[in-house]
Scaffold this motif. Structure first.
Motif, PDB file in Angstrom:
ATOM      1  N   MET A 105      87.028   5.601  69.116  1.00 22.57           N
ATOM      2  CA  MET A 105      86.360   5.747  67.818  1.00 22.57           C
ATOM      3  C   MET A 105      86.429   4.426  67.045  1.00 22.57           C
ATOM      4  O   MET A 105      87.452   3.750  67.067  1.00 22.57           O
ATOM      5  N   ASN A 106      85.355   4.104  66.370  1.00 16.65           N
ATOM      6  CA  ASN A 106      85.319   2.873  65.587  1.00 16.65           C
ATOM      7  C   ASN A 106      86.312   2.970  64.428  1.00 16.65           C
ATOM      8  O   ASN A 106      86.210   3.874  63.603  1.00 16.65           O
ATOM      9  N   PRO A 107      87.286   2.028  64.341  1.00 20.65           N
ATOM     10  CA  PRO A 107      88.298   2.129  63.277  1.00 20.65           C
ATOM     11  C   PRO A 107      87.699   2.072  61.874  1.00 20.65           C
ATOM     12  O   PRO A 107      88.328   2.536  60.919  1.00 20.65           O
ATOM     13  N   ALA A 108      86.504   1.511  61.751  1.00 21.22           N
ATOM     14  CA  ALA A 108      85.882   1.463  60.415  1.00 21.22           C
ATOM     15  C   ALA A 108      85.622   2.868  59.881  1.00 21.22           C
ATOM     16  O   ALA A 108      85.547   3.085  58.669  1.00 21.22           O
ATOM     17  N   ALA A 109      85.466   3.831  60.791  1.00 21.36           N
ATOM     18  CA  ALA A 109      85.173   5.205  60.380  1.00 21.36           C
ATOM     19  C   ALA A 109      86.426   6.087  60.359  1.00 21.36           C
ATOM     20  O   ALA A 109      86.347   7.265  60.001  1.00 21.36           O
ATOM     21  N   VAL A 110      87.573   5.520  60.744  1.00 23.02           N
ATOM     22  CA  VAL A 110      88.818   6.287  60.800  1.00 23.02           C
ATOM     23  C   VAL A 110      89.511   6.229  59.435  1.00 23.02           C
ATOM     24  O   VAL A 110      89.419   5.222  58.727  1.00 23.02           O
ATOM     25  N   ARG A 111      90.212   7.292  59.083  1.00 26.47           N
ATOM     26  CA  ARG A 111      90.956   7.290  57.812  1.00 26.47           C
ATOM     27  C   ARG A 111      92.395   6.844  58.065  1.00 26.47           C
ATOM     28  O   ARG A 111      93.007   7.237  59.058  1.00 26.47           O
ATOM     29  N   PHE A 112      92.879   5.988  57.164  1.00 26.86           N
ATOM     30  CA  PHE A 112      94.234   5.434  57.329  1.00 26.86           C
ATOM     31  C   PHE A 112      95.073   5.687  56.088  1.00 26.86           C
ATOM     32  O   PHE A 112      94.558   5.731  54.966  1.00 26.86           O
ATOM     33  N   ASN A 113      96.371   5.793  56.323  1.00 26.94           N
ATOM     34  CA  ASN A 113      97.313   5.889  55.213  1.00 26.94           C
ATOM     35  C   ASN A 113      98.547   5.055  55.564  1.00 26.94           C
ATOM     36  O   ASN A 113      99.357   5.447  56.397  1.00 26.94           O
ATOM     37  N   PHE A 114      98.632   3.887  54.945  1.00 28.99           N
ATOM     38  CA  PHE A 114      99.728   2.962  55.249  1.00 28.99           C
ATOM     39  C   PHE A 114     100.838   3.014  54.198  1.00 28.99           C
ATOM     40  O   PHE A 114     101.626   2.084  54.092  1.00 28.99           O
ATOM     41  N   SER A 115     100.865   4.096  53.406  1.00 27.84           N
ATOM     42  CA  SER A 115     101.834   4.126  52.306  1.00 27.84           C
ATOM     43  C   SER A 115     103.283   4.129  52.811  1.00 27.84           C
ATOM     44  O   SER A 115     104.180   3.686  52.103  1.00 27.84           O
ATOM     45  N   PHE A 154     110.335   5.729  79.499  1.00 25.11           N
ATOM     46  CA  PHE A 154     110.415   6.846  78.551  1.00 25.11           C
ATOM     47  C   PHE A 154     109.332   6.704  77.494  1.00 25.11           C
ATOM     48  O   PHE A 154     108.735   5.636  77.342  1.00 25.11           O
ATOM     49  N   LEU A 155     109.101   7.780  76.780  1.00 18.19           N
ATOM     50  CA  LEU A 155     108.069   7.764  75.741  1.00 18.19           C
ATOM     51  C   LEU A 155     108.750   7.719  74.370  1.00 18.19           C
ATOM     52  O   LEU A 155     109.275   8.733  73.894  1.00 18.19           O
ATOM     53  N   PRO A 156     108.740   6.548  73.729  1.00 16.06           N
ATOM     54  CA  PRO A 156     109.380   6.465  72.409  1.00 16.06           C
ATOM     55  C   PRO A 156     108.437   7.027  71.340  1.00 16.06           C
ATOM     56  O   PRO A 156     107.234   7.169  71.583  1.00 16.06           O
ATOM     57  N   PRO A 157     108.977   7.339  70.153  1.00 11.41           N
ATOM     58  CA  PRO A 157     108.085   7.750  69.066  1.00 11.41           C
ATOM     59  C   PRO A 157     107.125   6.604  68.743  1.00 11.41           C
ATOM     60  O   PRO A 157     107.499   5.436  68.871  1.00 11.41           O
ATOM     61  N   ASN A 158     105.903   6.935  68.369  1.00 11.85           N
ATOM     62  CA  ASN A 158     104.945   5.895  67.983  1.00 11.85           C
ATOM     63  C   ASN A 158     105.029   5.711  66.469  1.00 11.85           C
ATOM     64  O   ASN A 158     104.553   6.544  65.705  1.00 11.85           O
ATOM     65  N   PRO A 159     105.650   4.613  66.014  1.00 13.62           N
ATOM     66  CA  PRO A 159     105.884   4.455  64.576  1.00 13.62           C
ATOM     67  C   PRO A 159     104.614   4.190  63.766  1.00 13.62           C
ATOM     68  O   PRO A 159     104.664   4.162  62.543  1.00 13.62           O
ATOM     69  N   LEU A 160     103.505   3.976  64.455  1.00 12.03           N
ATOM     70  CA  LEU A 160     102.247   3.744  63.727  1.00 12.03           C
ATOM     71  C   LEU A 160     101.373   4.998  63.657  1.00 12.03           C
ATOM     72  O   LEU A 160     100.347   5.002  62.978  1.00 12.03           O
ATOM     73  N   GLU A 161     101.794   6.027  64.369  1.00 11.37           N
ATOM     74  CA  GLU A 161     100.968   7.238  64.426  1.00 11.37           C
ATOM     75  C   GLU A 161     100.717   7.819  63.027  1.00 11.37           C
ATOM     76  O   GLU A 161      99.620   8.306  62.725  1.00 11.37           O
ATOM     77  N   ALA A 162     101.740   7.720  62.172  1.00  6.40           N
ATOM     78  CA  ALA A 162     101.629   8.291  60.823  1.00  6.40           C
ATOM     79  C   ALA A 162     100.599   7.548  59.973  1.00  6.40           C
ATOM     80  O   ALA A 162     100.176   8.050  58.922  1.00  6.40           O
ATOM     81  N   ALA A 163     100.205   6.349  60.434  1.00  7.85           N
ATOM     82  CA  ALA A 163      99.202   5.586  59.658  1.00  7.85           C
ATOM     83  C   ALA A 163      97.803   6.168  59.819  1.00  7.85           C
ATOM     84  O   ALA A 163      96.895   5.814  59.059  1.00  7.85           O
ATOM     85  N   LEU A 164      97.625   7.011  60.807  1.00 10.13           N
ATOM     86  CA  LEU A 164      96.325   7.677  60.952  1.00 10.13           C
ATOM     87  C   LEU A 164      96.264   8.769  59.887  1.00 10.13           C
ATOM     88  O   LEU A 164      97.055   9.706  59.898  1.00 10.13           O
ATOM     89  N   GLY A 165      95.368   8.581  58.940  1.00  9.70           N
ATOM     90  CA  GLY A 165      95.384   9.398  57.733  1.00  9.70           C
ATOM     91  C   GLY A 165      94.647  10.714  57.835  1.00  9.70           C
ATOM     92  O   GLY A 165      94.103  11.082  58.884  1.00  9.70           O
ATOM     93  N   GLY A 166      94.635  11.398  56.709  1.00  9.90           N
ATOM     94  CA  GLY A 166      93.967  12.688  56.607  1.00  9.90           C
ATOM     95  C   GLY A 166      92.666  12.568  55.828  1.00  9.90           C
ATOM     96  O   GLY A 166      92.251  11.458  55.470  1.00  9.90           O
ATOM     97  N   PRO A 167      92.028  13.723  55.535  1.00 11.79           N
ATOM     98  CA  PRO A 167      90.699  13.715  54.905  1.00 11.79           C
ATOM     99  C   PRO A 167      90.670  13.053  53.531  1.00 11.79           C
ATOM    100  O   PRO A 167      89.618  12.569  53.094  1.00 11.79           O
TER     101      PRO A 167
END
Lengths: 189, 155
Positions: free
Chosen positions: A1-11, B7-20
């Motif tokens: 998926m194109n990251p430009a269309a993905v939602r991010f939260n870096f807080s 092994f499969l470590p936790p992905n520390p960047l996964e939480a950066a994928l946000g919600g609606p």
């Protein structure tokens, strides 16, 4: 998926940015601020970075390859050398203004997750973060290598995706040529 | 005996994928690009300082040029790293050619004084003409690339 269309939260994302150049550090910082990253830690040398890495746990490390004294590769090796360290498996991107094939392979062998071509471009930095965030990659600890698992399976290419290894084969003819970000990405799966 | 642990470590960047409710990447990229653009004036001063270093070395004898090639490469590399964000893209590409020339000396032993001086002259020309039409800038860069190819310098 194109990251430009993905939602991010870096807080809640904690990023360590290592660069001896104040200008390079400023550019990266401003990009991360633009991404709404709230916890950015800077280090101007490998020694400063190593001191912070012992105390703080990060979600991502971005290290410049060329610094006076110990360089970015040494930072990666130091992190990967300590399986009990709090940042042992953290994703690491090496930033390089000379992303030649040999430099990229050196970064990969040191345990880097990705190589970012400098100068930093916001869309490229975000794509790299998105790539790492989206893939749960296994980690290898052995006598001679500590870092992300590089193995991948070869299957049919999805519709519309072009063969990227053709670029790599071409690069083998000129290993010291600086590569484009797309060519670098092909080396990191 | 050699062994490997996988092994499969936790992905520390996964939480950066946000919600609606979170912003999309395109808006973050635009915001970041604006902030980087605001650094332009300071970056251009830094570029001018590095060009002065390059020109000082270039004005010296061939022996000095050779002896100072590391410093020359460092200054050119510093230009490469910021010229694009400073709005000086062609200048950065010109500097990249100098870095390639110096790298060729260090890694391959390739040394061509006149070709190097030509690259430095092109850098000075780009610096003096920031408004050079893109087509002309591209032609100069292509000529320099052809020159490097001709003498065996790998970019």
């Amino acid at each position: 998926m194109n990251p430009a269309a993905v939602r991010f939260n870096f807080s809640k994302t904690r990023i360590l940015a290592i660069d001896d150049s104040p200008q390079g550090a400023d550019i990266l910082s401003q990009i991360l601020v633009g991404f709404c990253v709230e916890q950015i830690t800077k280090a101007a040398s490998a020694e400063e970075a190593k001191a912070k890495l012992v105390r703080e746990e990060f979600n991502l490390i971005i290290a410049d390859d060329k610094m006076p004294g110990p360089d970015g590769y040494s930072v990666i090796k130091a992190i990967r050398a300590d399986p009990k360290g709090i940042n042992y498996t953290v994703p690491i991107m090496l930033a390089s203004a000379r992303p030649t094939k040999s430099n990229c392979l050196r970064a990969r062998d040191a345990g880097a997750n990705y190589v970012l071509a400098k100068p930093f471009v916001p869309s490229v930095v975000l794509s790299a973060i998105h790539l790492i965030a989206s893939i749960n990659r296994e980690f290898v600890t052995s006598d001679n290598y500590r870092g992300p698992d590089r193995r991948f399976r070869i299957g049919p290419l999805p519709a519309g995706v072009q063969e990227r290894r053709a670029d790599e084969l071409r690069l083998l003819q000129a290993p010291e040529r600086a590569m484009s970000q797309d060519e670098v990405s092909a080396l990191f799966g | 005996m050699a062994h490997a642990r996988v092994f499969l470590p936790p992905n520390p960047l996964e939480a950066a994928l946000g919600g609606p409710e979170d912003p999309i990447g395109a808006s973050l990229e635009l915001r970041a690009a604006e902030l980087v653009r605001a650094l332009g004036p300071g970056l251009r001063i830094h570029v001018a300082e590095q060009i002065a270093i390059v020109e000082r070395i270039a004005a010296a004898s061939e022996d000095v040029l050779f002896a100072e090639s590391h410093a020359l490469g460092d200054a050119a590399l510093a230009i490469c790293e910021v010229a694009g964000p400073a709005g000086l893209g062609p200048l950065g590409e010109g500097a990249r050619g100098i870095v390639a020339m110096v790298d060729a000396l260090i890694n391959q032993g390739v040394w061509h004084t006149e070709a190097l001086r030509l690259h430095i002259a092109a850098l000075a020309m780009f610096s003096a003409n920031p408004g050079l039409p893109p087509r002309e800038a591209a032609r100069v860069l292509a000529d320099l690339q052809g020159l490097r190819d001709g003498i065996g310098v790998l970019d």
